[in-house]
Design a protein around this motif. Structure first.
Motif, short mmCIF file in Angstrom:
data_model
loop_
_atom_site.label_atom_id
_atom_site.label_comp_id
_atom_site.label_asym_id
_atom_site.label_seq_id
_atom_site.Cartn_x
_atom_site.Cartn_y
_atom_site.Cartn_z
N ARG A 9 -0.26 -12.89 7.90
CA ARG A 9 0.04 -11.36 8.45
C ARG A 9 -1.20 -11.01 7.41
NH1 ARG A 9 4.97 -7.87 8.93
NH2 ARG A 9 5.43 -8.68 11.83
N VAL A 12 -4.68 -11.06 8.26
CA VAL A 12 -5.56 -10.86 9.53
C VAL A 12 -5.23 -8.74 8.71
CG1 VAL A 12 -4.02 -9.61 11.44
CG2 VAL A 12 -3.72 -12.20 11.27
N TYR A 16 -9.27 -7.02 8.63
CA TYR A 16 -9.17 -6.08 10.20
C TYR A 16 -9.50 -4.30 8.76
CZ TYR A 16 -9.14 -8.80 13.55
OH TYR A 16 -9.35 -9.51 14.46
N ALA A 69 -16.55 -0.22 15.62
CA ALA A 69 -15.02 -1.07 15.36
C ALA A 69 -14.17 -1.70 16.49
CB ALA A 69 -14.29 0.46 14.39
N LEU A 71 -13.91 -3.83 18.52
CA LEU A 71 -13.10 -5.45 18.41
C LEU A 71 -12.42 -5.88 19.09
CD1 LEU A 71 -12.45 -4.50 14.44
CD2 LEU A 71 -14.84 -5.74 15.30
N GLY A 72 -12.70 -5.62 20.35
CA GLY A 72 -11.34 -6.11 21.33
C GLY A 72 -12.06 -7.47 22.10
N GLY A 94 -6.01 0.13 16.70
CA GLY A 94 -8.10 -0.17 15.65
C GLY A 94 -8.70 0.82 14.93
N ILE A 97 -10.79 3.21 20.06
CA ILE A 97 -11.81 3.20 20.86
C ILE A 97 -10.67 3.35 22.13
CG2 ILE A 97 -11.29 0.75 21.26
CD1 ILE A 97 -14.30 0.97 22.65
N ASP A 116 -1.24 0.55 14.85
CA ASP A 116 -1.89 -0.57 14.09
C ASP A 116 -0.68 -0.19 12.78
OD1 ASP A 116 -4.54 -1.39 14.70
OD2 ASP A 116 -3.89 -1.77 12.46
N MET A 117 -0.80 -1.25 11.96
CA MET A 117 -0.67 -1.89 10.72
C MET A 117 -1.54 -1.38 9.78
SD MET A 117 -0.11 -5.59 10.28
CE MET A 117 -2.14 -7.09 10.38
N MET A 121 -7.37 1.09 9.67
CA MET A 121 -7.96 1.09 10.64
C MET A 121 -7.20 2.77 11.21
SD MET A 121 -10.14 -1.08 12.95
CE MET A 121 -10.76 -2.60 12.51
N ILE A 144 3.98 -4.34 15.42
CA ILE A 144 3.77 -4.73 17.00
C ILE A 144 4.92 -5.30 17.65
CG2 ILE A 144 1.26 -4.15 17.59
CD1 ILE A 144 0.87 -7.38 18.41
N ASN A 160 -5.87 -5.00 23.47
CA ASN A 160 -6.65 -4.85 23.58
C ASN A 160 -7.08 -6.41 22.13
OD1 ASN A 160 -9.50 -5.51 23.81
ND2 ASN A 160 -10.06 -3.71 24.19
N CYS A 211 -9.09 -14.95 16.27
CA CYS A 211 -8.08 -14.40 17.82
C CYS A 211 -8.50 -15.35 18.86
CB CYS A 211 -9.15 -13.03 17.95
SG CYS A 211 -8.94 -11.53 16.88
#
Ligand SMILES: C[S@@+](CC[C@H](N)C(=O)[O-])C[C@H]1O[C@@H](n2cnc3c(N)ncnc32)[C@H](O)[C@@H]1O
Length: 275
Positions: A9, A12, A16, A69, A71-72, A94, A97, A116-117, A121, A144, A160, A211
């Motif tokens: 995590r 990740v 990001y 940004a 990134l989906g 993110g 968007i 978001d964590m 972002m 999440i 996304n 991903c």
């Protein structure tokens, strides 16, 4: 959570965070092979990820940094059929968007939350929302797997290309099931594997932060959503991202509660006839 899951995590989050900082500076943070979800779009090759998945009308509504940004692996706002006045939550928002697009769709009587964590972002998303002129977009910091919203407080959950990055996917699906109101719905874009692929097969096709390795299969998604209280579940492949792996749209409806209509009273022999 185990140390390995914690480390994953954190990796990740770090990747990001770098992508957010790069987008803020007008560049792309995903240039390293497998660097993050959307790597392909950053390299300028055939885009399976990122802003290329939005139509011109939508991209025209968005600040440049929100597009950079992006990134989906899909366009959840296009499938969620958002209506005025609805409350929407984007898990793993993110650069914001899909929150910005959702805020515009639900209008001033509705609300769009992004969760978001990654601090970088969240900062970027807040700036993008301000620049886009939406006042009904709110960004929350959190995981999440532990959504910081009350039960049954949301009409629609979108996402996304994020659930594949979670180290505890059953917890994410359970949390989504908790916050969506009965009769509410989900419209999720994610990378999804064909059912035959083992977890090793998936890991051979791409990295976790990219991903690919963490993607659920169709059957795993369906079972997880059913366990989380959803029905009318569909997983539809939209475009190939690797051998046997696809960008997909996942839709489902939260089961409505029983109407509360009284069932005929069945008395046990012991109590029958007793006043
Ligand atoms: C691939 S990006 C997608 C961002 C955005 N949905 C989009 O379409 O551009 C993944 C985002 O999910 C966030 N994320 C990943 N795992 C998360 C978790 N467990 N809890 C909260 N956020 C997470 C990351 O910080 C990152 O912003």
């Amino acid at each position: 959570m185990s140390t390995t899951a914690n480390e994953l995590r954190e990796e990740v989050r770090r990747r990001y965070a770098e992508a957010a900082v790069a987008a803020e500076l007008g560049g792309c943070g995903c240039t390293e092979e497998g660097g993050c979800c959307g790597n392909v779009a950053c390299d300028g090759e055939a885009a399976s990820f990122g802003e290329a998945l939005y139509d011109a009308e939508q991209t025209g509504e968005l600040p440049e940094a929100a597009l950079l940004a992006s990134l989906g692996c899909g366009n959840p706002t296009a499938v969620a059929e958002l209506r005025e006045g609805e409350i929407v939550l984007d898990v793993g928002s993110g650069g914001g968007i899909d929150v910005i697009l959702s805020a515009k769709r639900v209008g001033p009587t509705g609300v769009a939350y992004g969760l978001d964590m990654t601090d970088e972002m969240l900062t970027l998303a807040q700036r993008n929302a301000r620049e886009a002129g939406v006042a009904n977009a709110h960004f929350l910091k959190g995981y999440i797997e532990q959504i910081p919203l009350a039960a049954e407080s949301v009409d629609v959950v979108i996402s996304n290309c994020v659930i594949n990055l979670s180290v505890d996917k059953p917890a994410v699906l359970a949390e989504i099931g908790r916050v969506v109101r009965p009769g509410g719905r989900i419209g999720i874009s994610d990378v999804v594997a064909e059912n035959g692929l083992t977890t090793d097969d998936r890991a051979q096709r791409g990295s976790y932060v990219g991903c690919i390795a963490g993607a659920l299969s169709v059957g795993e998604y369906e079972a997880g959503l059913e366990a989380a209280g959803f029905e009318n579940i569909s997983v539809e492949f939209t475009h190939k991202v690797a051998d046997g792996m696809h960008g997909a749209i996942v839709k489902a409806t939260k089961i409505r509660k029983p109407t509360g209509k009284a069932l005929p009273l069945v008395q046990s022999p012991a109590t029958a006839g007793c006043c």
